[in-house]
Design a protein around this motif. Structure first.
Motif, mmCIF file in Angstrom:
data_model
loop_
_atom_site.group_PDB
_atom_site.id
_atom_site.type_symbol
_atom_site.label_atom_id
_atom_site.label_comp_id
_atom_site.label_asym_id
_atom_site.label_seq_id
_atom_site.Cartn_x
_atom_site.Cartn_y
_atom_site.Cartn_z
ATOM 1 N N ASN A 1 9.387 -0.375 4.955
ATOM 2 C CA ASN A 1 9.320 -1.756 5.435
ATOM 3 C C ASN A 1 7.906 -2.050 5.921
ATOM 4 O O ASN A 1 7.584 -1.892 7.101
ATOM 5 C CB ASN A 1 10.344 -1.982 6.559
ATOM 6 N N LYS A 2 7.067 -2.506 4.990
ATOM 7 C CA LYS A 2 5.665 -2.753 5.330
ATOM 8 C C LYS A 2 5.518 -3.894 6.340
ATOM 9 O O LYS A 2 4.573 -3.887 7.138
ATOM 10 C CB LYS A 2 4.876 -3.076 4.061
ATOM 11 N N GLU A 3 6.429 -4.845 6.314
ATOM 12 C CA GLU A 3 6.330 -5.976 7.240
ATOM 13 C C GLU A 3 6.466 -5.497 8.686
ATOM 14 O O GLU A 3 5.685 -5.909 9.562
ATOM 15 C CB GLU A 3 7.408 -7.012 6.921
ATOM 16 N N ILE A 4 7.435 -4.628 8.943
ATOM 17 C CA ILE A 4 7.607 -4.102 10.293
ATOM 18 C C ILE A 4 6.406 -3.248 10.689
ATOM 19 O O ILE A 4 5.943 -3.292 11.839
ATOM 20 C CB ILE A 4 8.916 -3.284 10.392
ATOM 21 N N SER B 1 -1.425 1.751 10.966
ATOM 22 C CA SER B 1 -0.905 2.747 10.037
ATOM 23 C C SER B 1 -1.547 2.633 8.657
ATOM 24 O O SER B 1 -1.763 1.526 8.139
ATOM 25 C CB SER B 1 0.613 2.608 9.900
ATOM 26 N N GLU B 2 -1.817 3.757 8.048
ATOM 27 C CA GLU B 2 -2.362 3.789 6.701
ATOM 28 C C GLU B 2 -1.378 3.242 5.671
ATOM 29 O O GLU B 2 -1.775 2.880 4.551
ATOM 30 C CB GLU B 2 -2.746 5.224 6.312
ATOM 31 N N LEU B 3 -0.099 3.191 6.022
ATOM 32 C CA LEU B 3 0.920 2.748 5.077
ATOM 33 C C LEU B 3 1.240 1.259 5.200
ATOM 34 O O LEU B 3 2.132 0.761 4.519
ATOM 35 C CB LEU B 3 2.200 3.563 5.273
ATOM 36 N N ALA B 4 0.489 0.539 6.031
ATOM 37 C CA ALA B 4 0.757 -0.884 6.235
ATOM 38 C C ALA B 4 0.555 -1.685 4.953
ATOM 39 O O ALA B 4 1.178 -2.730 4.761
ATOM 40 C CB ALA B 4 -0.132 -1.434 7.346
ATOM 41 N N ASP B 5 -0.303 -1.212 4.077
ATOM 42 C CA ASP B 5 -0.608 -1.947 2.847
ATOM 43 C C ASP B 5 -0.291 -1.145 1.587
ATOM 44 O O ASP B 5 -0.816 -1.437 0.508
ATOM 45 C CB ASP B 5 -2.086 -2.358 2.832
ATOM 46 N N HIS B 6 0.550 -0.121 1.724
ATOM 47 C CA HIS B 6 0.882 0.720 0.578
ATOM 48 C C HIS B 6 2.387 0.910 0.464
ATOM 49 O O HIS B 6 3.088 1.001 1.472
ATOM 50 C CB HIS B 6 0.212 2.090 0.706
ATOM 51 N N ASP B 7 2.872 0.982 -0.766
ATOM 52 C CA ASP B 7 4.273 1.309 -1.015
ATOM 53 C C ASP B 7 4.431 2.825 -1.009
ATOM 54 O O ASP B 7 3.767 3.526 -1.778
ATOM 55 C CB ASP B 7 4.728 0.755 -2.364
ATOM 56 N N VAL B 8 5.313 3.320 -0.177
ATOM 57 C CA VAL B 8 5.541 4.761 -0.061
ATOM 58 C C VAL B 8 6.235 5.280 -1.315
ATOM 59 O O VAL B 8 7.198 4.681 -1.798
ATOM 60 C CB VAL B 8 6.400 5.072 1.189
ATOM 61 N N ASN B 9 5.732 6.382 -1.851
ATOM 62 C CA ASN B 9 6.409 7.025 -2.983
ATOM 63 C C ASN B 9 6.694 8.505 -2.735
ATOM 64 O O ASN B 9 7.230 9.187 -3.613
ATOM 65 C CB ASN B 9 5.604 6.856 -4.279
ATOM 66 N N THR B 10 6.329 9.001 -1.538
ATOM 67 C CA THR B 10 6.510 10.414 -1.230
ATOM 68 C C THR B 10 7.022 10.576 0.197
ATOM 69 O O THR B 10 6.442 9.999 1.124
ATOM 70 C CB THR B 10 5.185 11.185 -1.398
#
Length: 351
Positions: free
Chosen positions: A244-247, A255-264
């Motif tokens: 949930n990038k919005e949260i 967070s480094e994942l704020a603008d990335h879709d997690v795949n791992t």
């Protein structure tokens, strides 16, 4: 999977199927050969394998069949047993035991890979997980700098491919071990032509709990960043937050994942990882490929108990790509490998 299959077909490798007296294995071996993915080598009692193939309409004519227990393999068993004894003579194995173990198809198959008589091996469809891993560790061993192997699953979901580790090997890894697992997984994801975007999971979000378990994941993430600063990885974080990038943007914009879709996804322990992948597979309807073993010097991969034919074919493609990476060679060496495979077979079929 089409990309993976195409990559495997660019340079097929000799792939040992250690449980060739199984109809699923024989169907998969026929398909990977006919599709140009691999050169199968079938281990088991020849008459039994041919009977199973004939009864199920499977064309294995021309594929090499090796029975490690047969008199024809006596010299090879002696050779393999001697090499195995040299490896394990100060680790509890005597000369008689070393020779006897070469009757076991998993030990024999691993020794084929170790000596270059084959490029990769697949087993585990009818065996317990440790029975397949143990020979690989004893014979092939881990890559340089790797202390522990790990198991990873690739799940094909509606959100796209998701890689999950460790789901099969390490019960309660330390922060250092968890960091090593993360780095191995990142390299493997890259082999699938994907950039890893990694969430290291916990029940805590970025220090919201000061428990030892949460702190361990946070420490592991710091170790990963020290060793590979360019890797997109963050944690500790809850699994729901990872997707949930919005949260994340609203509450944890750093967070480094704020603008990335997690795949791992990296799990803090074996229980969490194993439960999660089984739930996604059975309840979520995701197709699972694996477990893909990470950290071995040469390619040995373990099938999930009761895998489908399609899953076996997928794992064969993964094993071939693993062999392409770990067993690189010149065109002349590749041609030599092909000739070594063809010497076992009757010239009745062409790839």
């Amino acid at each position: 999977m089409r990309i993976i299959g195409n990559k495997a077909r660019q340079d097929p490798r000799r792939l040992v199927f250690a449980e060739a007296d199984n109809v699923k294995i024989l169907k998969a071996a026929q398909i990977v050969y006919d599709e140009g993915v691999a050169y199968p080598i079938l281990l088991g009692e020849e008459m039994r394998i041919r009977t199973i193939a004939a009864e199920n309409g499977i064309d294995i004519e021309g594929l090499p069949i090796i029975d490690p227990r047969s008199s024809a393999q006596e010299e090879k068993r002696k050779e393999y047993g001697h090499l195995f004894f040299k490896k394990r003579k100060r680790k509890g194995i005597n000369f008689y035991e070393a020779a006897k173990l070469m009757n076991d198809r998993n030990y024999y198959g691993c020794m084929m890979v170790e000596t270059g008589d084959a490029d990769a091996m697949i087993s585990g469809l009818t065996k317990n997980y440790p029975e397949t891993i143990r020979p690989a560790l004893q014979i092939i061993g881990t890559e340089d700098g790797v202390k522990k192997i790990a198991g990873m699953y690739l799940l094909l979901t509606k959100r796209g491919p998701i890689f999950m580790a460790d789901t099969t090997v390490n019960f309660n890894p330390t922060a250092e071990e968890l960091a090593e697992i993360t780095l191995m997984v990142a390299r493997e994801v890259g082999n699938f032509n994907l950039a890893p975007r990694i969430a290291m999971l916990s029940y805590s979000n970025f220090g919201s709990s000061n428990s030892k378990e949460a702190a361990l994941v946070a420490a592991a993430r710091e170790l990963v960043k020290q060793k590979n600063p360019t890797l997109v990885v963050d944690g500790e974080m809850q699994a729901s937050l990872a997707f949930n990038k919005e949260i994340i943007r609203d509450n944890y914009p750093f967070s480094e994942l704020a603008d990335h879709d997690v795949n791992t996804l990296i799990f803090p322990n074996l229980a969490a990882g194993n439960i999660a992948y089984n739930l996604l597979k059975e309840v979520g309807g995701a197709d699972a490929i694996g477990p893909i073993l990470l950290g071995l010097k040469k390619p040995v991969h373990v099938l999930q108990l009761g895998s489908s034919v399609r899953s076996i074919i997928n794992m064969a493609s993964v094993a071939v790509i693993d062999a392409q990476i770990k067993c690189k060679g010149s065109q002349e060496e590749i041609a030599t490998r092909t000739r070594l495979w063809k010497k076992f077979r009757k010239p009745t079929r062409e790839l």
